[in-house]
Design an enzyme around this catalytic site. Sequence first.
Site, PDB file in Angstrom:
ATOM      1  CG  ASP A  99      19.853  36.150  27.458  1.00 25.91           C
ATOM      2  OD1 ASP A  99      20.730  36.549  28.249  1.00 25.91           O
ATOM      3  OD2 ASP A  99      19.735  36.579  26.306  1.00 25.91           O
ATOM      4  CE  LYS A 114      26.618  45.247  30.617  1.00 31.79           C
ATOM      5  NZ  LYS A 114      26.674  46.307  29.579  1.00 31.79           N
TER       6      LYS A 114
END
Length: 237
Positions: free
Chosen positions: A143, A147
Amino acid sequence: MSKANHPTGAPWRNFYGRIHGKTLRPNQKDHLENDLADLSPGAVDWQANPDRIPIDLAARFGARPVWLEIGFGGGEHLVHMAARYPEVAIIGCEPFINGVAMLLGKIRAAGVTNLAVHPGDARDLFDVLPDGSITKAFLNYPDPWPKARHHKRRFVTPDHLGPLARVLAPGAQFRVATDIPDYVRQTLEEVPRAGFEWLAEGPDDWRQPWEDWFSTRYEQKALREGRVPHYLTFRRR
């Protein structure tokens, strides 16, 4: 009891990924009910092993070397490697139950018997793996948490890499595949700090996949969307 612990005594660990996705098909439910328990690598969860006694890999796998795939997604790479290397035992970790169900179907179809599955957080498995017991580890398309404020959630942070380094044998290989340039940057910063050396000697060493690589559905999506895969190989010092 410490506020940092669960009622079971387990350390409190934030987990940010998904556990469940779309509704499972009947055959996937069957796989989970009938196949998963027999594929356990040993007593990993805190209720079954509150004293965190290291699991006996020799009792589970015999004299085979043991590899580890962290976050196996749909299980394509994991089953491919198990079929290609029947002399090796491979443990796969994946908390996303839909991915676990997909893997179990692939295991049935391929007929491989040298796999174990931990359907949960890799950190819980690290707690009960003996020191230096893993001879190769894989982190494929983790993953990306793109951000900046979420970069601490990535696997390539000290909270994950320290325990990984402990369970890897000296000289063990750690492979990372990702299509996210900033994930490459963080990997190259953090993994060497955790006790690894990057084995690249030239651009082809990170541009070209490994000879036994199996391209996953995540990689195929990245290629369709124009992102460039990177293949990073490290060795445990």
